[in-house]
Design an enzyme around this catalytic site. Structure first.
Site, PDB file in Angstrom:
ATOM      1  N   ASP A   1     -15.797  16.325   3.443  1.00  0.00           N
ATOM      2  CA  ASP A   1     -15.176  15.755   2.247  1.00  0.00           C
ATOM      3  C   ASP A   1     -13.676  16.004   2.335  1.00  0.00           C
ATOM      4  O   ASP A   1     -13.218  17.145   2.222  1.00  0.00           O
ATOM      5  CB  ASP A   1     -15.780  16.413   1.006  1.00  0.00           C
ATOM      6  N   HIS A   2     -12.901  14.930   2.490  1.00  0.00           N
ATOM      7  CA  HIS A   2     -11.471  15.073   2.725  1.00  0.00           C
ATOM      8  C   HIS A   2     -10.702  15.471   1.466  1.00  0.00           C
ATOM      9  O   HIS A   2      -9.495  15.733   1.532  1.00  0.00           O
ATOM     10  CB  HIS A   2     -10.902  13.763   3.280  1.00  0.00           C
TER      11      HIS A   2
END
Length: 476
Positions: A446-447
């Site tokens: 998850d950036h």
């Protein structure tokens, strides 16, 4: 004198066997009306959006009524079974039997034709004992005075059937097709309506061959008894054509929940995936050595075990990867525990149970936990609790011969590691091209909370451990 009052009847409601579940499908009943049950006895198996679960009854008594048939989806909180805790027999049968014996001894013989000529007809699960009125909605359909002395039994039966057909109440009184649970599941998977299948088994039981035959030869449309506003025969050719060329599988239970979760995750968390190809020849040799180790006797040792341990070590060195995004509070929640999820393919769909506090386990303990997790998932007995609270996940696509992939994050998790197939490939080793065991790893994260540097460090650490397994000792 009434021997069973409403006060003695307990209604067991569909419980929420997971967190926030709203419904469950009844897969199988283990009891029938008239059966005696004890506190803690399993009475049915249900499938939620997470797993199949067996439900125990919380009190002693006699089953009075099953409110729903197998295959019915029921909302949480809805009564599914009634039990007389006073210990008496079911309400419907005893209410008529004593009167029949005292007032008219011959009535018992007159009512036997309702049971299709058998001493005790097999009770269709979900419909209770065979009676002359509708089971689920007793308030509807009292128009036929079955017990009136002026109407013979045979005429009353015909009138009742006409009343049911005319008012659309047939599902509650129409005999349910007889089939064993595996056959029902097969029919559900193939999209076959058991009411359209011609049985060939003993006593009219539908077999697996009957279901397959129904797929190969679609049934003819039922004759229309009432003039419908729209002509029904029109869709028949399309249904026949589709059944021969297509199979429709209803999306429900685990598959439905998985699809919704994956769509939500894919369009909520910004995914980034990084790849690395690594020489795992030494890891494969260590796997063979551990299989001979007495400490691992009876345990399953495979590359997935060492990959899981490598990921746990990488998380220990980079703890910020083990986190989640709290949208409501706009916070990053770093977990000081690792609930390691293992993606498992089952007949009911993809599930991701997790090993609680995996970071505290030794390698033999991790091997034991992995073995139990996989065997439980294959048997379809994974509990909802085992699939809650995961923090990071591993998916082993290599078992299908796939090199790698771009895995989608399970909801609420920050990272998922995909392990590809391990193949013998030419590889530069110590300045020379040699055949080596090679695999490709893919890490999706998850950036929002994991930047490229953190994700790269975690993936590089896992690769370094699998290339040089002795780092497990120095880094762990």
């Amino acid at each position: 004198m009434t021997t069973m009052t409403e006060a003695s009847v307990r209604e067991f409601k569909m419980p929420d066997v997971g967190e926030g579940l709203t419904e469950a499908e009844i897969l199988k009943w283990y009891v029938q009306p008239g059966d005696t049950v004890a506190d803690g006895q399993v009475v049915c198996e249900v499938e939620t959006a997470k797993a199949a679960v067996e439900l125990p009854i919380p009190y002693d008594g006699v089953v009075r009524e099953l409110h729903f048939a197998e295959g019915t989806t029921v909302d949480v909180g809805t009564p599914i079974i009634a039990v007389d805790v006073a210990g008496g027999a079911p309400a419907k049968a005893p209410a008529e039997s004593p009167a029949a014996q005292k007032e008219a001894p011959g009535k018992a013989g007159e009512q036997e034709p309702k049971s299709a000529g058998s001493g005790r007809q097999p009770v269709l699960v979900g419909y209770g004992v065979a009676t002359s009125s509708t089971k689920r909605r007793p308030r509807k359909g009292p128009e036929i005075p079955v017990q009136g002395p002026e109407i013979p039994v045979q005429e009353a039966s015909k009138a009742l059937q006409t009343e049911l057909n005319g008012h659309g109440s047939a599902p509650a009184a129409k005999p349910r097709p007889l089939a064993k649970p595996p056959v029902r599941k097969l029919a559900k998977d193939l999209g076959v309506d058991l009411e359209t299948v011609t049985p060939s088994g003993p006593d009219g039981i539908i077999t697996r061959e009957d279901v397959h035959a129904a797929v190969a030869t679609p049934p003819a449309p039922e004759p229309v008894t009432q003039a419908p506003p729209v002509a029904a025969p029109a869709p028949a050719p399309a249904a026949s054509y589709d059944a021969a060329r297509e199979t429709r599988i209803p999306v429900r239970g685990v598959r439905k929940a998985t699809a919704a979760a994956m769509v939500g995750s894919a369009f909520t968390a910004p995914h980034v995936t990084e790849f690395v190809t690594v020489d795992v020849t030494r890891t494969m040799k260590l796997v063979e050595d551990l299989k001979q180790d007495k400490e691992f006797t009876g345990l399953r040792v495979n590359p997935l075990l060492l990959t899981a341990k490598a990921l746990l070590v990488a998380i220990k060195r980079n703890p910020d990867i083990n986190a989640s995004w709290d949208e409501a509070n706009q916070e990053i929640v770093v977990k000081h525990y690792v609930n390691l999820g293992i993606a498992a393919a089952t007949p009911r769909g993809l599930i991701v149970p997790n090993i609680k506090d995996a970071q505290t386990k030794t390698l033999p303990q991790l091997a034991q936990a992995l073995g139990e997790l996989v065997s439980t998932a294959r048997e379809g007995k994974t509990s909802p609790a085992a699939m809650q609270g995961g923090t990071v996940t591993i998916t082993n696509v290599g078992v299908f011969g796939v090199d790698t992939g771009t895995p989608i994050l399970p909801p609420g998790e920050s990272a998922i590691l995909a392990v590809g197939a391990i193949k013998l490939q030419p590889w530069v080793h110590k300045g020379k091209v040699k055949p080596r065991q090679v695999t490709t790893l893919a890490l999706s994260f998850d950036h929002r909370l994991v930047d490229g540097e953190l994700g790269s460090k975690v993936l590089a650490d896992v690769a370094a451990i699998l290339e040089q397994p002795k780092k497990l000792i120095t880094w762990a």
